[in-house]
Design an enzyme around this catalytic site. Structure first.
Site, PDB file in Angstrom:
ATOM      1  N   LYS A 116       0.822  -1.221   0.000  1.00 55.05           N
ATOM      2  CA  LYS A 116       0.000   0.000   0.000  1.00 55.05           C
ATOM      3  C   LYS A 116       0.851   1.264   0.000  1.00 55.05           C
ATOM      4  O   LYS A 116       0.449   2.280  -0.577  1.00 55.05           O
ATOM      5  CB  LYS A 116      -0.950  -0.019   1.198  1.00 55.05           C
ATOM      6  CG  LYS A 116      -1.831  -1.268   1.278  1.00 55.05           C
ATOM      7  CD  LYS A 116      -2.625  -1.544   0.014  1.00 55.05           C
ATOM      8  CE  LYS A 116      -3.171  -2.954  -0.034  1.00 55.05           C
ATOM      9  NZ  LYS A 116      -3.820  -3.276  -1.317  1.00 55.05           N
ATOM     10  N   TYR A 202      -5.295  12.093   9.090  1.00 56.84           N
ATOM     11  CA  TYR A 202      -6.561  11.379   9.239  1.00 56.84           C
ATOM     12  C   TYR A 202      -7.703  12.225   8.673  1.00 56.84           C
ATOM     13  O   TYR A 202      -7.875  13.387   9.041  1.00 56.84           O
ATOM     14  CB  TYR A 202      -6.826  11.070  10.721  1.00 56.84           C
ATOM     15  CG  TYR A 202      -8.123  10.358  10.979  1.00 56.84           C
ATOM     16  CD1 TYR A 202      -8.378   9.104  10.436  1.00 56.84           C
ATOM     17  CD2 TYR A 202      -9.116  10.942  11.777  1.00 56.84           C
ATOM     18  CE1 TYR A 202      -9.568   8.452  10.674  1.00 56.84           C
ATOM     19  CE2 TYR A 202     -10.319  10.282  12.025  1.00 56.84           C
ATOM     20  CZ  TYR A 202     -10.538   9.042  11.469  1.00 56.84           C
ATOM     21  OH  TYR A 202     -11.712   8.394  11.703  1.00 56.84           O
ATOM     22  N   HIS A 208     -16.371   6.652   0.787  1.00 57.04           N
ATOM     23  CA  HIS A 208     -15.579   5.722  -0.013  1.00 57.04           C
ATOM     24  C   HIS A 208     -16.173   5.732  -1.420  1.00 57.04           C
ATOM     25  O   HIS A 208     -17.281   5.259  -1.628  1.00 57.04           O
ATOM     26  CB  HIS A 208     -15.633   4.322   0.616  1.00 57.04           C
ATOM     27  CG  HIS A 208     -14.989   3.251  -0.212  1.00 57.04           C
ATOM     28  ND1 HIS A 208     -14.320   2.190   0.347  1.00 57.04           N
ATOM     29  CD2 HIS A 208     -14.905   3.061  -1.548  1.00 57.04           C
ATOM     30  CE1 HIS A 208     -13.865   1.403  -0.612  1.00 57.04           C
ATOM     31  NE2 HIS A 208     -14.220   1.913  -1.779  1.00 57.04           N
ATOM     32  N   ARG A 292      -8.460  -6.646  -9.251  1.00 51.34           N
ATOM     33  CA  ARG A 292      -9.378  -7.757  -9.521  1.00 51.34           C
ATOM     34  C   ARG A 292     -10.724  -7.197  -9.955  1.00 51.34           C
ATOM     35  O   ARG A 292     -10.966  -6.000  -9.837  1.00 51.34           O
ATOM     36  CB  ARG A 292      -9.592  -8.556  -8.234  1.00 51.34           C
ATOM     37  CG  ARG A 292     -10.197  -7.699  -7.124  1.00 51.34           C
ATOM     38  CD  ARG A 292     -10.648  -8.452  -5.900  1.00 51.34           C
ATOM     39  NE  ARG A 292     -11.401  -7.612  -4.988  1.00 51.34           N
ATOM     40  CZ  ARG A 292     -10.895  -6.817  -4.067  1.00 51.34           C
ATOM     41  NH1 ARG A 292      -9.583  -6.721  -3.921  1.00 51.34           N
ATOM     42  NH2 ARG A 292     -11.676  -6.091  -3.275  1.00 51.34           N
ATOM     43  N   VAL A 295     -16.733  -7.512  -6.078  1.00 48.22           N
ATOM     44  CA  VAL A 295     -18.096  -7.996  -5.772  1.00 48.22           C
ATOM     45  C   VAL A 295     -19.139  -7.069  -6.400  1.00 48.22           C
ATOM     46  O   VAL A 295     -20.112  -7.523  -7.006  1.00 48.22           O
ATOM     47  CB  VAL A 295     -18.317  -8.061  -4.239  1.00 48.22           C
ATOM     48  CG1 VAL A 295     -19.755  -8.440  -3.908  1.00 48.22           C
ATOM     49  CG2 VAL A 295     -17.338  -9.025  -3.579  1.00 48.22           C
TER      50      VAL A 295
HETATM   51  C1  MV4 Z   1      -8.304   6.352   6.010  1.00 43.36           C
HETATM   52  C2  MV4 Z   1      -9.361   6.965   6.727  1.00 43.36           C
HETATM   53  C3  MV4 Z   1      -9.183   8.275   7.138  1.00 43.36           C
HETATM   54  N1  MV4 Z   1      -8.041   8.921   6.870  1.00 43.36           N
HETATM   55  N2  MV4 Z   1      -7.177   7.058   5.765  1.00 43.36           N
HETATM   56  C4  MV4 Z   1     -10.228   1.988   5.767  1.00 43.36           C
HETATM   57  C5  MV4 Z   1      -9.877   0.881   4.838  1.00 43.36           C
HETATM   58  C6  MV4 Z   1      -8.566   1.215   4.253  1.00 43.36           C
HETATM   59  N3  MV4 Z   1      -8.548   0.840   2.887  1.00 43.36           N
HETATM   60  C7  MV4 Z   1      -8.427   2.679   4.449  1.00 43.36           C
HETATM   61  N4  MV4 Z   1      -9.432   3.091   5.374  1.00 43.36           N
HETATM   62  C8  MV4 Z   1      -9.479   4.352   5.835  1.00 43.36           C
HETATM   63  N5  MV4 Z   1      -8.379   5.109   5.576  1.00 43.36           N
HETATM   64  C9  MV4 Z   1      -7.064   8.306   6.207  1.00 43.36           C
HETATM   65  N6  MV4 Z   1      -5.923   8.969   5.952  1.00 43.36           N
HETATM   66  C10 MV4 Z   1     -10.507   6.215   6.976  1.00 43.36           C
HETATM   67  C11 MV4 Z   1     -10.571   4.906   6.537  1.00 43.36           C
HETATM   68  C12 MV4 Z   1     -11.784   4.217   6.860  1.00 43.36           C
HETATM   69  C13 MV4 Z   1     -12.690   3.794   5.861  1.00 43.36           C
HETATM   70  C14 MV4 Z   1     -12.445   3.984   4.510  1.00 43.36           C
HETATM   71  C15 MV4 Z   1     -13.330   3.563   3.564  1.00 43.36           C
HETATM   72  C16 MV4 Z   1     -14.485   2.950   3.948  1.00 43.36           C
HETATM   73  C17 MV4 Z   1     -14.772   2.734   5.267  1.00 43.36           C
HETATM   74  C18 MV4 Z   1     -13.876   3.145   6.236  1.00 43.36           C
HETATM   75  C19 MV4 Z   1     -14.175   2.920   7.585  1.00 43.36           C
HETATM   76  C20 MV4 Z   1     -13.288   3.331   8.532  1.00 43.36           C
HETATM   77  C21 MV4 Z   1     -12.096   3.961   8.173  1.00 43.36           C
END
Ligand code: MV4
Length: 445
Positions: A116, A202, A208, A292, A295
């Site tokens: 990543k 953060y 998403h 990939r 779903v």
């Molecule tokens: C983050 C974030 C906030 N800030 N990165 C969760 C899965 C992983 N692929 C990355 N994720 C996150 N990264 C930063 N810098 C919050 C999440 C995150 C999240 C992201 C997408 C969908 C659901 C989530 C649930 C909690 C946290």
């Protein structure tokens, strides 16, 4: 085109691959574990080979067994579906070495995107916006703390080998940072065998949003717009839709453009999804690239009218990607509900015998499922029993149609998440499109 394809998967995605093959005149070979001999993918394929007992490590994740099946059945290519072997670079490599075309990207691209931190650096280099943070991995606690202060709290610590939410920690201040840093490193070492982590600012309460992309492996790339996947619980998506209610036409165009540019520059081959975090000001930041078919690909198929599995087969067979970006349009709105064999209140798994099974239908409804009346939902595999997809000319029509179809869907003998989906679809925040990754925790926690 291929003559014969081995499907290295089970469940609804195995059926989805077999159906695409049939429509292109390709013969199919199913593989199955001993507990899966009654499974529909075995019945649907032209041939089938038992590859071992139920622990996935000895069947669907056993490279030797799958390659042996491919040799016995004399196939041209192997489709991994999602999960299992789909993002296993070593498996992709061995397929090629044994003379079977892996229907997906190169092992190098799988490897690159599997790390990543490296993936992020590469995307940044290609002009894709990324979350401000450390450039690459951080090793010492001193260096990490210094960087965290520069980035500004709250800071997120992420495992390089992670993804899908594993090995992540948030630190809200300097006091908490060092402890969180060590915890994240330990967690990552235990989960992935590597304690390499990186830091990011953060982003509070993001959405998403992911872009479906495709490459021909020679520098041509296409995007198929976005999917909104914010409705999740513990990093498991529950409901996805396309297009997203969160972004303007302008943002949509930008996200598509940068995503395609990356695919082209990488000379990426086959399907991928580029995941972004989107904040309230519609800033978008690269998160991960999944190498990939996913779903939730059906919502993209429904809004664009393009069969993505057919496209995967064509591209893998070396046929020209005879589609232009201008030909790909958003023709309406689609929603997918993932229906799991789980208690809708506690999310505890609920495997067992399906006594009654009546699937919804009618205009704008699609059901991707490998279940039937009398089928036994096994406790050994993931709990998704069906994907219900509703398409309409706009979001309201898709919502209305989904509610009608959920009402028709009868699955008796096991608990399912159908009632949870009914509650989501009547929630005011959902109806107004006012959703984020906190939606489930906030309203259904
Ligand atoms: C983050 C974030 C906030 N800030 N990165 C969760 C899965 C992983 N692929 C990355 N994720 C996150 N990264 C930063 N810098 C919050 C999440 C995150 C999240 C992201 C997408 C969908 C659901 C989530 C649930 C909690 C946290």
């Amino acid at each position: 085109m291929f003559e014969k394809v081995l499907v290295a998967n089970r469940g609804e995605i195995a059926l989805r691959v077999i159906r695409a093959c049939k429509e292109q005149g390709i013969k199919t070979v199913a593989v199955y574990s001993d507990v899966d001999k009654e499974a529909l993918h075995v019945a649907f394929a032209d041939e089938s080979v038992c590859i071992g007992p139920y622990p996935s490590s000895r069947s669907y994740l056993d490279t030797k067994s799958i390659i042996a099946a491919a040799e016995i059945a004399n196939v041209d290519a192997i489709h991994p579906g999602y999960g299992f072997m789909a993002e296993n670079a070593s498996f992709a490599n061995i397929c090629s070495e044994c003379g079977f075309k892996f229907i997906g990207p190169s092992a190098e691209h799988i490897n690159l995107m599997g790390n990543k931190s490296r993936a992020k650096d590469e995307m940044k280099r290609m002009g894709v916006p990324v979350v401000p943070g450390s450039d690459g991995a951080v090793t010492t606690a001193d260096e990490a703390l210094k960087l965290a202060k520069e980035i500004g709290f709250p800071v997120m610590i992420k495992a390089s080998a992670g993804g899908g939410g594993k090995g992540m920690r948030v630190a809200h201040n300097e006091m908490a940072f060092l402890n969180s840093f060590e915890l994240a490193r330990n967690e990552s070492m235990n989960a992935f065998g590597s304690d390499e982590v990186y830091l990011e600012k953060y982003i509070e309460n993001p959405r998403h949003v992911e872009i479906q992309v495709f490459g021909d492996g020679k520098g041509k790339g296409l995007h198929f717009f976005e999917r909104e996947c914010s409705i999740q619980r513990r990093h498991q998506k529950l409901l996805e839709e396309a297009p997203s209610t969160a972004i303007s036409e302008e943002t949509r165009r930008k996200m598509g453009e940068v995503s395609v540019k990356a695919v082209q520059e990488l000379k990426y081959e086959n399907a991928a999804t580029i995941e972004y975090l989107v904040d309230d000001d519609e800033n978008f930041y690269f998160m991960e690239m999944n190498t990939r078919i996913q779903v939730e690909h059906p919502v993209t198929e429904m809004i664009t009218g393009v069969d993505l599995l057919a496209l995967q087969l064509k591209v893998a067979a070396g046929e020209e990607l005879d589609l232009e970006q201008e030909d790909i349009k958003i023709l309406g709105h689609a929603i997918e509900c993932r229906i799991n064999a789980e208690d809708p209140e506690t999310f505890m798994p609920s495997p067992g015998h399906i006594e009654g099974y009546v699937v919804p239908g009618g205009f704008g409804i699609r059901v991707d499922s490998a279940c039937y009346q009398g089928y036994n939902v096994l406790p050994y595999y993931d709990s998704m029993v069906a994907k219900l997809i509703a398409f309409g000319e706009n979001r309201n029509v898709a919502i209305t149609r989904m509610r009608r179809a959920l009402d028709e869907f009868m699955i008796e003998g096991i608990k399912t998440t159908i009632p949870l989906h009914e509650r989501i679809l009547e929630h005011h925040a959902f109806i107004t499109g006012n959703i984020s990754t906190s939606f489930i925790d906030r309203y259904f926690g």
